[in-house]
Design a protein around this motif. Structure first.
Motif, mmCIF file in Angstrom:
data_model
loop_
_atom_site.group_PDB
_atom_site.id
_atom_site.type_symbol
_atom_site.label_atom_id
_atom_site.label_comp_id
_atom_site.label_asym_id
_atom_site.label_seq_id
_atom_site.Cartn_x
_atom_site.Cartn_y
_atom_site.Cartn_z
ATOM 1 N N MET A 1 0.835 -1.204 0.000
ATOM 2 C CA MET A 1 0.000 0.000 0.000
ATOM 3 C C MET A 1 0.867 1.251 0.000
ATOM 4 S SD MET A 1 -3.281 -0.402 -0.048
ATOM 5 C CE MET A 1 -3.936 1.057 0.745
ATOM 6 N N THR A 2 0.300 2.357 -0.482
ATOM 7 C CA THR A 2 1.005 3.620 -0.404
ATOM 8 C C THR A 2 1.092 4.059 1.046
ATOM 9 O OG1 THR A 2 -1.078 4.768 -0.742
ATOM 10 C CG2 THR A 2 0.283 4.420 -2.685
ATOM 11 N N THR A 3 2.170 4.752 1.382
ATOM 12 C CA THR A 3 2.319 5.262 2.741
ATOM 13 C C THR A 3 1.198 6.238 3.056
ATOM 14 O OG1 THR A 3 4.710 5.037 2.536
ATOM 15 C CG2 THR A 3 3.884 6.437 4.312
ATOM 16 N N THR A 4 0.901 7.120 2.106
ATOM 17 C CA THR A 4 -0.210 8.047 2.244
ATOM 18 C C THR A 4 -1.324 7.587 1.316
ATOM 19 O OG1 THR A 4 1.316 9.857 2.697
ATOM 20 C CG2 THR A 4 -0.932 10.444 2.051
ATOM 21 N N VAL A 5 -2.460 7.245 1.885
ATOM 22 C CA VAL A 5 -3.547 6.676 1.089
ATOM 23 C C VAL A 5 -4.422 7.799 0.544
ATOM 24 C CG1 VAL A 5 -5.504 5.105 1.082
ATOM 25 C CG2 VAL A 5 -3.517 4.618 2.530
ATOM 26 N N PRO A 6 -4.526 7.932 -0.779
ATOM 27 C CA PRO A 6 -5.393 8.965 -1.345
ATOM 28 C C PRO A 6 -6.849 8.522 -1.316
ATOM 29 C CG PRO A 6 -4.410 7.690 -3.103
ATOM 30 C CD PRO A 6 -3.836 7.146 -1.812
ATOM 31 N N LEU A 7 -7.749 9.463 -1.557
ATOM 32 C CA LEU A 7 -9.156 9.118 -1.719
ATOM 33 C C LEU A 7 -9.338 8.405 -3.052
ATOM 34 C CD1 LEU A 7 -11.036 12.329 -0.525
ATOM 35 C CD2 LEU A 7 -11.262 10.053 0.458
ATOM 36 N N ILE A 8 -9.999 7.266 -3.036
ATOM 37 C CA ILE A 8 -10.231 6.502 -4.263
ATOM 38 C C ILE A 8 -11.725 6.256 -4.402
ATOM 39 C CG2 ILE A 8 -9.730 4.389 -5.534
ATOM 40 C CD1 ILE A 8 -7.218 4.104 -3.752
ATOM 41 N N TYR A 9 -12.305 6.794 -5.466
ATOM 42 C CA TYR A 9 -13.717 6.575 -5.759
ATOM 43 C C TYR A 9 -13.815 5.645 -6.965
ATOM 44 C CZ TYR A 9 -14.512 10.587 -2.701
ATOM 45 O OH TYR A 9 -14.537 11.443 -1.628
ATOM 46 N N SER A 10 -14.583 4.578 -6.805
ATOM 47 C CA SER A 10 -14.699 3.571 -7.857
ATOM 48 C C SER A 10 -16.118 3.532 -8.409
ATOM 49 C CB SER A 10 -14.318 2.199 -7.292
ATOM 50 O OG SER A 10 -14.481 1.192 -8.259
ATOM 51 N N PHE A 11 -16.219 3.283 -9.724
ATOM 52 C CA PHE A 11 -17.508 3.285 -10.409
ATOM 53 C C PHE A 11 -17.577 2.091 -11.356
ATOM 54 C CE2 PHE A 11 -16.037 7.466 -9.364
ATOM 55 C CZ PHE A 11 -17.125 8.087 -8.776
ATOM 56 N N PRO A 12 -18.763 1.525 -11.530
ATOM 57 C CA PRO A 12 -18.874 0.334 -12.375
ATOM 58 C C PRO A 12 -18.695 0.599 -13.864
ATOM 59 C CG PRO A 12 -21.036 0.992 -11.562
ATOM 60 C CD PRO A 12 -20.032 1.831 -10.837
ATOM 61 N N GLU A 13 -18.863 1.858 -14.297
ATOM 62 C CA GLU A 13 -18.789 2.120 -15.734
ATOM 63 C C GLU A 13 -18.333 3.546 -16.006
ATOM 64 O OE1 GLU A 13 -23.579 3.094 -16.066
ATOM 65 O OE2 GLU A 13 -22.735 1.316 -17.023
ATOM 66 N N PHE A 14 -18.005 3.801 -17.272
ATOM 67 C CA PHE A 14 -17.483 5.090 -17.728
ATOM 68 C C PHE A 14 -18.406 6.243 -17.347
ATOM 69 C CE2 PHE A 14 -17.666 8.379 -20.990
ATOM 70 C CZ PHE A 14 -16.347 8.774 -21.118
ATOM 71 N N LEU A 15 -19.714 6.079 -17.557
ATOM 72 C CA LEU A 15 -20.651 7.167 -17.311
ATOM 73 C C LEU A 15 -20.620 7.614 -15.857
ATOM 74 C CD1 LEU A 15 -22.831 9.060 -18.350
ATOM 75 C CD2 LEU A 15 -24.526 7.272 -17.900
ATOM 76 N N GLY A 16 -20.502 6.666 -14.948
ATOM 77 C CA GLY A 16 -20.432 7.021 -13.534
ATOM 78 C C GLY A 16 -19.206 7.857 -13.222
ATOM 79 N N VAL A 17 -18.079 7.508 -13.840
ATOM 80 C CA VAL A 17 -16.861 8.295 -13.659
ATOM 81 C C VAL A 17 -17.074 9.711 -14.181
ATOM 82 C CG1 VAL A 17 -14.422 8.512 -14.261
ATOM 83 C CG2 VAL A 17 -15.386 6.249 -13.820
ATOM 84 N N ALA A 18 -17.647 9.833 -15.383
ATOM 85 C CA ALA A 18 -17.845 11.142 -16.003
ATOM 86 C C ALA A 18 -18.755 12.031 -15.163
ATOM 87 C CB ALA A 18 -18.420 10.971 -17.409
ATOM 88 N N GLU A 19 -19.845 11.473 -14.638
ATOM 89 C CA GLU A 19 -20.775 12.261 -13.822
ATOM 90 C C GLU A 19 -20.107 12.743 -12.539
ATOM 91 O OE1 GLU A 19 -23.932 9.467 -13.337
ATOM 92 O OE2 GLU A 19 -25.044 10.184 -15.095
ATOM 93 N N ALA A 20 -19.350 11.866 -11.893
ATOM 94 C CA ALA A 20 -18.707 12.234 -10.634
ATOM 95 C C ALA A 20 -17.584 13.242 -10.858
ATOM 96 C CB ALA A 20 -18.177 10.985 -9.932
ATOM 97 N N VAL A 21 -16.804 13.055 -11.913
ATOM 98 C CA VAL A 21 -15.722 14.000 -12.201
ATOM 99 C C VAL A 21 -16.296 15.380 -12.503
ATOM 100 C CG1 VAL A 21 -13.900 14.590 -13.855
ATOM 101 C CG2 VAL A 21 -14.050 12.273 -12.933
ATOM 102 N N ALA A 22 -17.390 15.436 -13.263
ATOM 103 C CA ALA A 22 -18.027 16.722 -13.548
ATOM 104 C C ALA A 22 -18.472 17.397 -12.254
ATOM 105 C CB ALA A 22 -19.216 16.526 -14.485
ATOM 106 N N ASP A 23 -19.066 16.633 -11.359
ATOM 107 C CA ASP A 23 -19.500 17.183 -10.076
ATOM 108 C C ASP A 23 -18.307 17.694 -9.272
ATOM 109 O OD1 ASP A 23 -21.886 17.292 -8.056
ATOM 110 O OD2 ASP A 23 -20.229 16.396 -6.927
ATOM 111 N N HIS A 24 -17.229 16.936 -9.293
ATOM 112 C CA HIS A 24 -15.997 17.316 -8.590
ATOM 113 C C HIS A 24 -15.437 18.625 -9.146
ATOM 114 C CE1 HIS A 24 -12.236 16.527 -6.407
ATOM 115 N NE2 HIS A 24 -11.572 16.727 -7.526
#
Length: 318
Positions: A1-24
């Motif tokens: 594992m990384t010494t410093t753990v970043p926030l990791i958000y996982s999504f089942p498909e491309f669209l979920g990533v796109a929606e969350a990134v836009a919100d971010h």
């Protein structure tokens, strides 16, 4: 594992990533411009009926990590003295699949985006004509910026196309542009982007910082570097340096696809390998977020994935 753990958000498909990134991205915009995610407050600030609140702590990262409510620590705000300040949202992006994700996520939410307050820079650029499919600016222009509705557009700061045959001069000129826009009359050690968006290639390079290019990864002073003889894609490029990337308010990686699964495992579970993104995970600790689809995490077994909490709108999946 990384010494410093970043926030990791996982999504089942491309669209979920796109929606969350836009919100971010929109949340980062609103925190930068208004120091709040409260839509009622934002509207009052726009109408000059409310002063822009000032966070009680110096960083707005808490509000974007899901640990706050967007109104400062414990929801408390204090008002700044009312004064007109030209606050800009300074964002740097890379190319490739990231542009497709931004296109999918942002163009459907343009009514929430204040394009005229955006200053867009590039984390790296391939030194090819803008009309080339390999040009980061060219791709972003064709797929994203040319599709913005109406006449209001962001300020876009790209390389000088006339210098693509001279990587060192191209990097020097882009660095001078950054100094002019970020330092102005002040002396600053590094520029500070409000949001820096990066992808990660199957070979582990981010922006145009490649594994095993130790001299560039160790660079401490330069803001922008020339890259010669890149091991994949166009050979000549320029890139922001590791210190500039790590100095951003928020560093966000967006990764999708099974082809990224092996390198994602190395990044998250073998930080001693010294991949560029592992260096950023450490150097920007507490300000790094990963948006990843399940395919890209297929080989990762020892990480903690979180459910993304939509901040600027209601969760489309709720």
């Amino acid at each position: 594992m990384t010494t410093t753990v970043p926030l990791i958000y996982s999504f089942p498909e491309f669209l979920g990533v796109a929606e969350a990134v836009a919100d971010h991205v929109i949340s980062a915009q609103n925190m930068t411009l208004y120091n709040t995610l409260d839509h009622a407050q934002i509207e009052l600030i726009k109408q000059d009926k409310l002063s822009r609140p000032s966070l009680l702590n110096s960083s707005s990262a808490l509000s974007l990590s899901g640990n706050g409510n967007g109104n400062g620590v414990n929801g408390k705000v204090k008002k700044e003295k009312k004064k007109k300040v030209d606050i800009r949202f300074k964002i740097a992006i890379s190319g490739g699949s990231l542009i497709k994700i931004l296109k999918e996520g942002l163009l459907s939410r343009q009514d929430e985006i204040e394009w005229d307050k955006w200053d867009v820079y590039f984390a790296d650029e391939r030194l090819v004509p803008f009309e080339s499919d390999d040009s980061n600016y060219g791709q972003a222009k064709r797929e994203l910026f040319d599709n913005i509705s109406g006449d209001i557009k962001p300020n876009i700061y790209h390389i000088d196309e006339a210098l693509i045959d001279d990587p060192q001069e191209c990097a020097d000129v882009y660095e001078k542009l950054l100094i002019r826009n970020f330092a102005k009359k002040d002396s600053v050690k590094l520029p500070m982007f409000d949001l820096l968006l990066l992808g990660c290639a199957p070979d582990g390079h981010i922006a145009s910082l490649f594994p095993k290019y130790g001299e560039q990864l160790r660079e401490k002073l330069a803001w922008c570097l020339p890259v010669l003889n890149a091991p994949s894609g166009p050979e000549n490029r320029i890139t922001l340096s590791i210190p500039v990337i790590c100095h951003a308010h928020r560093v966000t990686f967006v990764v999708e696809g099974l082809t990224k699964a092996p390198i994602m495992r190395t990044i998250m579970e073998r930080p001693e390998k010294g991949l560029p993104s592992s260096i950023v995970n450490e150097g920007a600790a507490g300000r790094v977020t990963w948006f990843v689809d399940d395919d890209a995490l297929n080989d990762c077994y020892d990480i903690t994935k979180k459910k993304y909490k939509f901040l600027s709108i209601n969760d489309p999946n709720s």
